[in-house]
Design an enzyme around this catalytic site. Structure first.
Site, PDB file in Angstrom:
ATOM      1  N   GLU A  67       4.414  -5.268   7.456  1.00  0.00           N
ATOM      2  CA  GLU A  67       3.743  -4.118   8.068  1.00  0.00           C
ATOM      3  C   GLU A  67       4.248  -3.774   9.462  1.00  0.00           C
ATOM      4  O   GLU A  67       4.328  -2.593   9.819  1.00  0.00           O
ATOM      5  CB  GLU A  67       2.228  -4.370   8.116  1.00  0.00           C
ATOM      6  CG  GLU A  67       1.529  -4.254   6.769  1.00  0.00           C
ATOM      7  CD  GLU A  67       1.472  -5.557   5.996  1.00  0.00           C
ATOM      8  OE1 GLU A  67       0.712  -5.638   5.017  1.00  0.00           O
ATOM      9  OE2 GLU A  67       2.216  -6.498   6.375  1.00  0.00           O
ATOM     10  N   GLY A 113       0.218  -4.992   1.167  1.00  0.00           N
ATOM     11  CA  GLY A 113      -1.067  -4.942   0.480  1.00  0.00           C
ATOM     12  C   GLY A 113      -1.075  -5.696  -0.823  1.00  0.00           C
ATOM     13  O   GLY A 113      -2.126  -6.171  -1.270  1.00  0.00           O
ATOM     14  N   GLU A 116      -1.670  -9.241   0.086  1.00  0.00           N
ATOM     15  CA  GLU A 116      -3.083  -9.357   0.462  1.00  0.00           C
ATOM     16  C   GLU A 116      -3.977  -9.377  -0.768  1.00  0.00           C
ATOM     17  O   GLU A 116      -4.948 -10.132  -0.830  1.00  0.00           O
ATOM     18  CB  GLU A 116      -3.455  -8.206   1.394  1.00  0.00           C
ATOM     19  CG  GLU A 116      -2.791  -8.324   2.761  1.00  0.00           C
ATOM     20  CD  GLU A 116      -2.995  -7.101   3.632  1.00  0.00           C
ATOM     21  OE1 GLU A 116      -3.312  -7.269   4.825  1.00  0.00           O
ATOM     22  OE2 GLU A 116      -2.823  -5.972   3.124  1.00  0.00           O
ATOM     23  N   ALA A 127       0.857  -1.186   0.000  1.00  0.00           N
ATOM     24  CA  ALA A 127       0.000   0.000   0.000  1.00  0.00           C
ATOM     25  C   ALA A 127       0.893   1.235   0.000  1.00  0.00           C
ATOM     26  O   ALA A 127       2.069   1.179   0.362  1.00  0.00           O
ATOM     27  CB  ALA A 127      -0.914  -0.014   1.216  1.00  0.00           C
TER      28      ALA A 127
END
Length: 277
Positions: free
Chosen positions: A146, A123, A126, A78
């Site tokens: 993260e 991300g 994910e 992200a």
């Protein structure tokens, strides 16, 4: 000059190829990417002849215009630049956007294949885990880093990863913040289905997509639904759900035509549709 789209789609026969298009940012996910991807999925839902999706990241090129496989990215995570100044409410909105897209991909009525052509971190990992099948280039790398940034995975990393690779390996990946798990590591732990040379990745993804496209679309969609829903149930409830999906198939032309064709034209063990493929 119009702003360049951050998510691209190209229909190739019955396959829709979606490309995250932020190569200078390693295809990092931000709010606008999530919204563009959502709009692309709306568009694909209107394409009645699309039976499979391939999701990948755009390629980076060097100063000479050459693609360097070792420097490619599926989605490197992200967008930290967008996240760094968020408060609790902003973090929740950002996470909700990502989770909504991940769930939409996971429950999309046609299968989604992730063609992971490079960095697949945070991300990005994910996002890949929401896809039905994951193929990786041999230079791809994986991780959920993260906690090294002071946050938890926010788009299903703590949940889907454990379901895919087991709780122990998932905790190792998340707690250590390592971002250098190789494609072979991912294959060994069951995070990806296959690993290919970079140059073959999209061809192999397309070959698999076309094989899926040859099958009865309603039956494939119901299989996806039965697997996704059933895995959240106890076995007895899941078997009842599967039985309902099975029964629904008998209202389709694919079932009637497929079975009639088999009985009338393909008699004999040498003509069995499940053999010799």
């Amino acid at each position: 000059m119009s702003e360049e789209k951050q998510v691209l789609v190209e229909q190739q026969g019955q396959v829709a190829v979606i490309t995250i298009n932020r190569p200078k940012a390693l295809n990092a996910l931000n709010t606008s990417v999530y919204h563009e991807l959502d709009a692309i999925l709306d568009e694909i839902e209107q394409m009645e002849d699309v039976r499979c999706i391939i999701l990948t990241g755009s390629a980076r090129v060097d100063k000479e215009g050459n693609i360097v496989p070792q420097k490619q990215s599926f989605v490197a995570g992200a967008d930290i630049a967008q996240m760094k100044d968020l408060d609790v409410a902003g973090g929740k909105f950002f996470g909700n956007d990502g989770n909504a897209i991940c769930r939409r991909l996971e429950n999309f009525p046609v299968p989604v294949i992730a063609a992971i052509n490079g960095f697949c971190l945070g991300g990005g990992c994910e996002l890949a885990m929401c896809c039905d099948i994951r193929l990786a280039s041999e230079h791809a790398s994986f991780g959920q880093p993260e906690v090294g940034l002071g946050i938890t995975p926010g788009c299903g990393g703590t949940q889907r990863l454990a379901r895919l690779v087991g709780m122990g390996k998932a905790k190792e990946m998340i707690y250590t913040a390592r971002g250098n798990y190789t494609a072979q590591d991912a294959l060994d732990m069951g995070l990806v289905n296959y690993v290919y040379p970079y140059e073959q990745l999209m061809d192999e993804a397309m070959k698999l997509a076309k094989q899926i496209c040859k099958q009865a679309p309603v039956a494939v969609a119901l299989c996806k639904e039965a697997i996704n829903v059933g895995c959240q149930m106890d076995l007895d409830s899941a078997l009842k759900y599967e039985a309902n999906c099975f029964a629904q198939c008998f209202a389709t032309e694919d079932q009637k035509n497929g079975m009639t064709d088999f009985v009338e034209k393909k008699k004999g063990p040498d003509k069995h549709p499940f053999l010799g493929k």
